[in-house]
Enzyme design. Structure first.
Site, short mmCIF file in Angstrom:
data_model
loop_
_atom_site.label_atom_id
_atom_site.label_comp_id
_atom_site.label_asym_id
_atom_site.label_seq_id
_atom_site.Cartn_x
_atom_site.Cartn_y
_atom_site.Cartn_z
N ASN A 278 119.41 74.73 41.15
CA ASN A 278 120.41 73.86 40.96
C ASN A 278 120.72 73.26 42.75
O ASN A 278 119.94 73.59 43.38
CB ASN A 278 121.74 74.24 40.63
N CYS A 280 122.75 73.41 45.05
CA CYS A 280 122.90 74.17 46.10
C CYS A 280 122.15 75.47 46.08
O CYS A 280 122.46 76.42 47.25
CB CYS A 280 124.49 74.64 46.41
N GLU A 282 121.90 78.37 44.54
CA GLU A 282 122.10 79.70 44.09
C GLU A 282 121.70 79.97 42.62
O GLU A 282 121.72 80.96 42.13
CB GLU A 282 123.65 79.83 44.24
#
Ligand code: CDP
Length: 580
Positions: A278, A280, A282
């Protein structure tokens, strides 16, 4: 004392909390008139939406709604922003923060189907990730029209324009991640793509770094760039590695994803393969994968802050985790899905991503300095407690509601994260199965940490005690607002404006890259997916001191790494504010 210091949910005291609630989470009708009367009312709306799938009639649902509400009301559990904004509103929005889109087939029609899938997902509010490695390199022949291909990087601009257009009306910036495999012939163009400050601004970029490539770098060997079985070019692996590190030093892109480790350590590697994350980072996810996020606010769960007896109540933590897991699991059933394939994926694996926020503030409350061995150890203990509690809760849920459909006891129990769990938890999984295929993940919590009174976000250190940040309004206009760190504000209130700050107070800029990495590494063994974290570096760090950060991240067992050094291309993202 705690209740005097901590903002109360019914009366969100710091202006930033109120502003964020008003701007992002308070439900308003079509004419803009408020529907939620208070933040507490917002929590009730969200709690009731999640409880709607519970059995036991109206009374049973209301009991669960109360438990979900109480888990959020003191800001100890914070569902991710999409859930707070969308649950129980009746709107056609998804409650998932993170998506990875499907494999892009290498033909024009499929490419634009991919753009359409991405547009539909963004429109409902999801952040998306995409692997572009399946597109043929620039200059490769396109037989059907007798022309040359334009290559993945130029197609990424189509996605970028789409994102800009879809987001131009909203109060939230669109976010996308693009990944490219380290042996793709266009990898150098990809690495350099964001040197131009006008290009690809809606994308974060990450190179998919394989073990074979790292071995070639360490052994100073040649590296083939290839596509479709054909070698396009060969270059020294170290030259390519240095190119990645130079770009990262100069303009903070690209990041790296250690893709072989991601797949090897994935609980679900027996039924999926991952090529992207995704926006960012994580959540490494398979094609059409989606993940729901939520965070335990550690800063809120510390007893007796600033005293010699300060501690996290582990029993209370486990209770909170249990409520959070059930809540997130329910949200899978009540959410909208932009695409049918995303719903299928989510229902087959029931992935959730429970993480933490307020870690650095919690350490400050306990008198422990972020970045030290003691801090790494303590943070690891907290995350291990969350991990075990989450799996225990999910196994109990499986007993009550059934395991996730693709659960395979032998293969699941053999996966590395699950092997680290407490014996009793593993025994419970063997007996009852487990409701959720992946359970933990640490998000940036960029917005929800502000809602919670500007606690330090995710696993990051306190950025600064006071700083100013840009707030985007619904009409797209921006304004600056000065915010104060939660632990700092609590300290000032308790000890007065002139008291010297204890040693535990430390800011991002005071830390070395190695200290940042040590904190991330202490948590990773207890996190199923990955951790969103930026290794912040001072502007004047030399390239020599910088260039091994990604190798160090790999050596420490991380699944990926992102750095940030203030630079002329991106500027500084947050600005410290003069002390008041
Ligand atoms: O604080 P909040 O729950 O709103 O979100 P976050 O923890 O800062 O970000 C979690 C995830 O939401 C990111 O990794 C992205 O997948 C997505 N996101 C997005 O799509 N657009 C943004 N502007 C921020 C986050």
């Amino acid at each position: 004392m705690q209740d005097r210091l901590m903002p109360d949910a019914a009366d969100v005291s710091p202006p930033i909390s109120r502003d964020i609630w008003e701007l992002k989470y308070r439900l308003k009708d079509a004419g803009g008139a408020p529907v939620d009367s208070s933040l507490d009312d917002t929590f009730w709306r969200v709690a009731r939406a999640a409880a709607a799938v519970e059995k036991g009639g109206k009374r049973g649902r209301e009991q669960w709604a109360k438990r979900f509400h109480d888990g959020m009301a003191d800001l100890g559990f914070l569902p991710a922003g999409r859930i707070l904004a969308g649950a129980g509103t009746g709107r056609a929005v998804t409650l998932f923060n993170c998506f990875v889109l499907g494999k892009i087939e290498d033909d024009l029609s499929a490419i634009f189907d991919g753009v359409k899938d991405a547009a539909l997902t963004m429109q409902q509010g999801g952040g998306i990730g995409h692997d572009f490695s399946t597109l043929r390199p620039k200059g490769a022949p396109v037989a059907s029209i007798g022309a040359d291909a334009s290559g993945p990087v130029s197609f990424m601009e189509v996605w970028d324009a789409m994102c800009r257009t879809i987001m131009s009306a909203g109060a939230r910036r669109g976010a996308m991640m693009a990944t490219l495999h380290c042996d793709h012939p266009d990898i150098e163009a990809f690495i350099g793509a964001k040197a131009d400050p006008a290009k690809l601004r809606n994308f974060n970029l990450s190179v998919l770094v394989t073990d074979a490539f790292l071995e070639a770098v360490r052994g100073d060997r040649a590296w083939d760039l290839k596509f479709g079985g054909k070698v396009y070019r060969t270059l020294p692996a170290r030259a390519l590695w240095e190119r990645i590190m130079r770009a990262t030093y100069d303009f903070a892109e690209p990041g790296v994803v250690f893709i072989d480790r991601v797949n090897a350590r994935n609980n679900l590697n027996y039924c999926e393969e991952i090529h992207a994350t995704n926006p960012c980072g994580e959540q490494p996810l398979p094609p059409f994968g989606a993940c729901l996020l939520g965070s335990i606010n550690l800063a809120r769960l510390i007893e007796k802050p600033f005293t010699g007896d300060a501690h996290l109540d582990v029993g209370k933590l486990a209770e909170r985790v249990k409520v959070a897991v059930r809540f997130l699991d329910n949200v899978i059933d009540v959410s909208n899905y932009p695409l049918p394939a995303q719903r299928e994926e989510a229902f087959a694996k029931r992935r959730i991503g429970l993480g933490v926020t307020g870690l650095a503030d919690a350490l400050i409350f306990c008198g422990v300095r972020y970045g030290t061995d003691e801090a790494a150890k303590l943070a690891g203990t907290w995350m291990a407690a969350i991990q075990n509690a989450a799996y225990a809760a999910s196994s109990e849920l499986a007993e009550e509601k059934g395991a996730f459909p693709l659960f395979d006891a032998e293969r699941f129990l053999a996966s590395p994260n699950v092997a680290l769990l407490d014996k009793e938890v593993r025994a419970a999984i063997r007996r009852h199965g487990i409701r959720n295929g992946c359970l933990t993940s640490i998000a940036p919590t960029g917005t929800i940490s502000l809602l919670a009174g500007n606690v330090s976000s995710g696993v990051e250190p306190v950025f600064d005690y006071r700083y100013s940040r840009r707030l985007l309004s619904r009409d797209g206009s921006a304004r600056e607002e000065t915010v104060e760190d939660y632990a700092h504000a609590a300290f000032r209130r308790q000890f007065g404006p002139t008291a010297a700050l204890p040693d535990a107070f430390v800011r991002a800029a005071d830390l070395t890259p190695a200290e940042h990495l040590a904190m991330q590494a202490a948590l990773q063994p207890w996190v199923d997916s990955a951790i969103s974290k930026t290794i912040n570096c001072p502007e004047d760090i030399s390239f020599e001191d910088f260039k091994d950060i990604y190798l160090e991240a790999h050596a420490r067992g991380l699944k990926g790494c992102t750095t940030y050094r203030p630079n002329p291309v991106t500027g500084a993202v947050l600005q410290s504010a003069p002390a008041a």
